[in-house]
Design a protein around this motif. Structure first.
Motif, PDB file in Angstrom:
ATOM      1  N   ASP A  53      21.152  39.980  32.735  1.00 45.34           N
ATOM      2  CA  ASP A  53      21.985  38.790  32.553  1.00 45.34           C
ATOM      3  C   ASP A  53      23.415  39.192  32.201  1.00 45.34           C
ATOM      4  O   ASP A  53      24.386  38.606  32.706  1.00 45.34           O
ATOM      5  N   PHE A  54      23.539  40.189  31.332  1.00 46.08           N
ATOM      6  CA  PHE A  54      24.873  40.669  30.950  1.00 46.08           C
ATOM      7  C   PHE A  54      25.597  41.280  32.146  1.00 46.08           C
ATOM      8  O   PHE A  54      26.791  41.060  32.349  1.00 46.08           O
ATOM      9  N   VAL A  55      24.877  42.049  32.938  1.00 48.34           N
ATOM     10  CA  VAL A  55      25.469  42.673  34.119  1.00 48.34           C
ATOM     11  C   VAL A  55      25.976  41.614  35.089  1.00 48.34           C
ATOM     12  O   VAL A  55      27.091  41.721  35.636  1.00 48.34           O
ATOM     13  N   LYS A  56      25.187  40.575  35.316  1.00 47.67           N
ATOM     14  CA  LYS A  56      25.617  39.507  36.234  1.00 47.67           C
ATOM     15  C   LYS A  56      26.904  38.848  35.736  1.00 47.67           C
ATOM     16  O   LYS A  56      27.841  38.621  36.523  1.00 47.67           O
ATOM     17  N   LEU A  57      26.973  38.562  34.450  1.00 53.59           N
ATOM     18  CA  LEU A  57      28.167  37.951  33.888  1.00 53.59           C
ATOM     19  C   LEU A  57      29.372  38.889  33.978  1.00 53.59           C
ATOM     20  O   LEU A  57      30.500  38.455  34.213  1.00 53.59           O
ATOM     21  N   SER A  58      29.125  40.177  33.796  1.00 54.88           N
ATOM     22  CA  SER A  58      30.206  41.170  33.879  1.00 54.88           C
ATOM     23  C   SER A  58      30.748  41.268  35.299  1.00 54.88           C
ATOM     24  O   SER A  58      31.964  41.370  35.517  1.00 54.88           O
ATOM     25  N   LEU A  59      29.845  41.248  36.279  1.00 53.02           N
ATOM     26  CA  LEU A  59      30.281  41.258  37.675  1.00 53.02           C
ATOM     27  C   LEU A  59      31.094  40.008  37.993  1.00 53.02           C
ATOM     28  O   LEU A  59      32.118  40.076  38.690  1.00 53.02           O
ATOM     29  N   ASP A  60      30.651  38.875  37.470  1.00 52.85           N
ATOM     30  CA  ASP A  60      31.381  37.626  37.679  1.00 52.85           C
ATOM     31  C   ASP A  60      32.790  37.706  37.087  1.00 52.85           C
ATOM     32  O   ASP A  60      33.724  37.070  37.591  1.00 52.85           O
ATOM     33  N   ALA A  61      32.938  38.503  36.006  1.00 53.23           N
ATOM     34  CA  ALA A  61      34.248  38.664  35.355  1.00 53.23           C
ATOM     35  C   ALA A  61      35.137  39.677  36.078  1.00 53.23           C
ATOM     36  O   ALA A  61      36.291  39.865  35.690  1.00 53.23           O
ATOM     37  N   GLY A  62      34.596  40.334  37.113  1.00 53.52           N
ATOM     38  CA  GLY A  62      35.389  41.271  37.890  1.00 53.52           C
ATOM     39  C   GLY A  62      35.199  42.727  37.521  1.00 53.52           C
ATOM     40  O   GLY A  62      35.908  43.603  38.039  1.00 53.52           O
ATOM     41  N   ALA A  63      34.250  43.012  36.634  1.00 51.91           N
ATOM     42  CA  ALA A  63      33.974  44.402  36.259  1.00 51.91           C
ATOM     43  C   ALA A  63      33.112  45.072  37.326  1.00 51.91           C
ATOM     44  O   ALA A  63      32.453  44.403  38.128  1.00 51.91           O
ATOM     45  N   LYS A  64      33.116  46.393  37.323  1.00 51.20           N
ATOM     46  CA  LYS A  64      32.213  47.172  38.165  1.00 51.20           C
ATOM     47  C   LYS A  64      31.070  47.675  37.293  1.00 51.20           C
ATOM     48  O   LYS A  64      31.244  47.884  36.085  1.00 51.20           O
ATOM     49  N   VAL A  65      29.911  47.875  37.903  1.00 50.22           N
ATOM     50  CA  VAL A  65      28.717  48.236  37.137  1.00 50.22           C
ATOM     51  C   VAL A  65      28.064  49.488  37.716  1.00 50.22           C
ATOM     52  O   VAL A  65      27.838  49.575  38.924  1.00 50.22           O
ATOM     53  N   VAL A  66      27.779  50.430  36.831  1.00 46.95           N
ATOM     54  CA  VAL A  66      26.986  51.605  37.178  1.00 46.95           C
ATOM     55  C   VAL A  66      25.614  51.437  36.543  1.00 46.95           C
ATOM     56  O   VAL A  66      25.503  51.299  35.317  1.00 46.95           O
TER      57      VAL A  66
END
Length: 200
Positions: A110-123
């Motif tokens: 859930d946190f990752v999805k919100l972070s992606l929505d905020a424009g962050a990249k995820v590893v």
């Protein structure tokens, strides 16, 4: 009550240590072009946030500390807490390093999805490259499976492998920045390192 067989216990403990050593050694195959792309991504990030929960959370917290010591602007954010407002700190240009053995932890995903929505990249750092976490991530670092987790649930070998991967990333950042002992000492003025660094 049956008498405890200490010899069997010691044999099992030694077997665990051998398994943990193998879990770390098996990481060698992970350091390829995809790892270099992660190093690029982390090196150019405004902020690096490591995240996880539970046992992986302890590893992610340590990972942020070692990355910061090596010059990356890294912090740990517990995925549980992030869902209660702290996700507001995530912004475009940030990199999230999400650590999860199975890649199915709801709070992390859930946190990752919100972070992606905020424009962050995820590893995603996971043993499950087909998991929901991996499928969402910008980059995936698939760690080898290990048998060194007692009962299959106590993440001992897994934790050591996660920590070693984080150490490798921190070393890569340190080498890329071309830093030396004085640079490290400047970020670690207290404790034994601080005392020793006064003679550097």
């Amino acid at each position: 009550m049956a008498e405890n067989n200490h010899d069997n216990d010691i044999a099992e403990i030694k077997n665990l240590i051998r398994g943990e050593s193998k879990a770390v050694a098996d990481l060698e195959g992970v350091f390829d072009d995809s790892f270099e792309k992660v190093v690029d991504m982390v090196s150019s990030a405004q902020t690096v946030l490591t995240t996880a929960v539970g046992n992986s959370g302890a590893i992610a917290s340590r990972m942020a500390h070692v990355l910061a010591l090596c010059g990356a602007p890294a912090f740990y954010l517990n995925s549980d807490l992030a869902l209660h407002g702290s996700v507001g700190a995530v912004k475009s240009g940030d990199v999230i390093i999400a650590v999860s053995k199975g890649g199915v932890t709801d709070e992390v995903n859930d946190f990752v999805k919100l972070s992606l929505d905020a424009g962050a990249k995820v590893v995603a750092v996971t043993q499950s490259p087909e998991s929901p976490l991996a499928n969402m991530a910008t980059m995936v670092q698939a760690l080898p499976h290990t048998d060194a987790d007692p009962e299959g649930y106590i993440g001992m070998g897994t934790s050591l492998a996660q920590a070693a991967w984080g150490d490798a990333l921190a070393l890569a950042i340190h080498l890329r920045r071309g830093e030396n002992a004085k640079d490290i000492a400047s970020r670690h003025p207290a404790g034994l390192v601080g005392k020793l660094s006064r003679s550097v």
